[in-house]
Enzyme design. Sequence first.
Site, short mmCIF file in Angstrom:
data_model
loop_
_atom_site.label_atom_id
_atom_site.label_comp_id
_atom_site.label_asym_id
_atom_site.label_seq_id
_atom_site.Cartn_x
_atom_site.Cartn_y
_atom_site.Cartn_z
N GLY A 241 113.22 -31.22 16.69
CA GLY A 241 112.88 -32.36 17.53
C GLY A 241 111.64 -32.12 18.37
N GLY A 469 118.30 -26.26 15.94
CA GLY A 469 117.84 -25.56 14.74
C GLY A 469 117.41 -24.14 15.08
N ARG A 627 116.04 -10.22 27.71
CA ARG A 627 116.75 -9.54 26.62
C ARG A 627 116.81 -10.46 25.42
NH1 ARG A 627 120.76 -5.99 26.87
NH2 ARG A 627 119.03 -4.69 27.49
N LYS A 632 116.51 -11.88 14.85
CA LYS A 632 116.03 -12.67 13.72
C LYS A 632 115.63 -14.09 14.16
CE LYS A 632 118.01 -11.99 9.75
NZ LYS A 632 119.11 -11.97 8.76
N GLN A 637 111.46 -18.10 16.22
CA GLN A 637 110.93 -18.99 17.26
C GLN A 637 109.46 -18.72 17.51
OE1 GLN A 637 112.14 -21.70 19.08
NE2 GLN A 637 113.37 -21.49 17.25
N GLU A 704 109.76 -22.21 23.72
CA GLU A 704 108.49 -22.87 23.99
C GLU A 704 107.33 -21.93 24.29
OE1 GLU A 704 110.88 -25.47 26.65
OE2 GLU A 704 109.55 -27.04 25.93
MO1 MOS Z 1 111.42 -29.14 24.86
S1 MOS Z 1 109.65 -30.22 24.91
O1 MOS Z 1 112.01 -29.36 26.45
O2 MOS Z 1 112.36 -29.89 23.63
#
Ligand code: MOS
Length: 738
Positions: A241, A469, A627, A632, A637, A704
């Site tokens: 998303g 995901g 941590r 994996k 990410q 992020e």
């Molecule tokens: Mo993130 S932009 O808070 O899904």
Amino acid sequence: MATAAPSPAIIGKSPNRIDGRKKVTGAADYAADRVLDQMLHGYGVMSAVASASSVKVDPTAALAAPGVVAVYHHGNFPKVYRSSNDWEAQTTVGEVRPPLEDDKVYYAGQFVALVVAESFEQARAASALVQVDYTEEKPIILWNGDLKTEQQDTAKRGDPDAAFAAADVLHQATYWTPSETHNPIETHGAVAQWITDPARGERLRIYSSTQGVIFERNALAEVLGIPKDRVDVLSPYLGSGFGGKLFLWPHTVLASVAARELRRPVKVSVTRADMFTTVGHRPVTKQSLKLAATKDGQLTAIEHDTVCHTSFTDTYLEDCGTTSKALYTAKNLRVTHSVARMNIGTPTAMRAPGSAPGLYALESAMDELAIKLNIDPVELRLKNIADIEQDTGKAWSSNHLRECLTAGAAKFGWSKRNPKPASMRDGDELIGWGVAACSWPADRMSCSARVQIKADGSIRAACATQDIGTGTYTVIAQVVHQLTGVPMAKIDVALGDTSLPPGPISGGSWVTATVMPAVAVATRAALERLKKAAADTGSPLEGAKELTVANGALLDKATGKQAAFADIMQARRLSTLDAEYSTALDDDTTKKYAFRSFGAHFSEVRYDPGIARLRVSRTVSVLDGGRIVNAKTARNQIAGAVIMGVGMALFEQTLYDPKTGRVVNANLADYVVATNADHPDMDIEFLDYPDLHLNEFGARGIGEIGLTGFAASVANAVYHATGKRVRELPISIEKLMA
Ligand code: MOS
């Protein structure tokens, strides 16, 4: 029979996703995959113009088409309410104005009608027969003409004007980032169904691809004017998303209302083209940066002013300057954010909102300042690391930015860099090396979780958060396994359902840090109940005073006797032992500490000027993300963020026709995202220092942070390779050839 050895530690290991098999075999049910009995299909008629003072919709021809059941437009769409759009009340919507509320058009691609038919194909075919007449107005599109801006906030430290006036060295420049569209593989979709329960009245069940079932339930209840406990939102699996699915968008309201009117389930699936207009995007940002430093490279002042576009139907703000308040030390600072309203759909959060474009600007500016100062860009950053969170004066809970930069530089081979632009070559290719820091807040929300020990010794953990995901199912199973020793295969995790104990939106990179402690507390409480049951009459461990947990069994220390969970449950004739707990970060801790994650990206680009080919060839990323819970999924990410970062740096941009306001590249052929062929040789390292003030596991979120700073590391490398400073993303080859 379980043994008494201590449970094997799994936090930090690399177990596979527990939902992996379901996903690759097609057993995972995504929202738009639902096929319900008697289900109808809704297909939108989207505005072809960006601004209209009125529209007239004539559905006559569409209604006569095969299979068509209804055509909704502003003239016949039942009145719904606006959401209070209140973050604290968790009723946030993507767009305050509900669909079809009035006869006006605020942006191209806005729903002006919804055709509902027996099949998707019939609805789509009939949508072309809906006659729409617009009283068109001249749209305000992007940065043409006189830009009217509304300042939303301002933050100030010290006396920035005096510091700029007294600066030894000053760097000032404006940086631009384009509009970007979330393009998860799974487009938005919702299937709405009203269920009549004679005893309890009517309720809405909606299968929706949402990053926040609780937020969506609360907002939908307000919009429909019904109690929250009459709405069930289900989002067990998402095909990602990127922030586009955090909040309630028009198609979900349309599906819900149409299903209520027609007394049949209705599916509305957002097309790829409509993903570019009606479900949010990252707005254009114009960022003016001003940095002042002493001759030896001490920052004395930072100014970061952002203007982004927003819509006429809501006010979304891209807070690019927030990280600039915290990343480096500077006594004097001014950060402002303004919006400019345009005839474009409402923007929304997209992976690392604010910080992704914000750090492109700040970290490009730092590179330019380093060049002016004749100081190595790694060195300049090391000199200015903030010892405390200057904005609040709080101590950092854990900040290892220094090590990210030094370890990254060593791995990358930074010491071999010749700082002179265009000085490093490999055959026809110019080689450039760039660096940038990353940062993203490390938040933890309040959260409830339920853990149940079952008669067969298996465990079920449940929370109304989602797995977008990224691996939330697996991380929760790891916590339960770590504390009980019950095999991963016997741990069932339930998510994405509003009937479960309330959990956070899958956003802000805060799910892992939030959910782990809640699940841990609930697991321990369930184990305490099991210990009580085990010591009671008829249990194999009857009379035990001190029981310890190991490998799905309890052990009586005094006698050395042990019994598996299942044997205890069976002996006591218990079907389930449940525990539900709510946890949050305590006030003392939040008052004392500031929480952030940090990192550094080092990028190598290769540019062949003969054929104008630019690519990112090699990256080193060192992350201080607390941590690491699952090595994996964590690596996934950051690798995903680096690849998305290549797209942000070189390709991605949503283009609006300045005359019509329509998106001209609303498809995956013309909106270019990075793919396999674009991905660099990636070296990803986690420092793995636990942040134990944030939660008992020391885990933060890492969804992020990997995108922050990355585009700047590329822009800085491009300058190093070519001597061209590109202050406007994406760095397309035209900009290098100019
Ligand atoms: Mo993130 S932009 O808070 O899904």
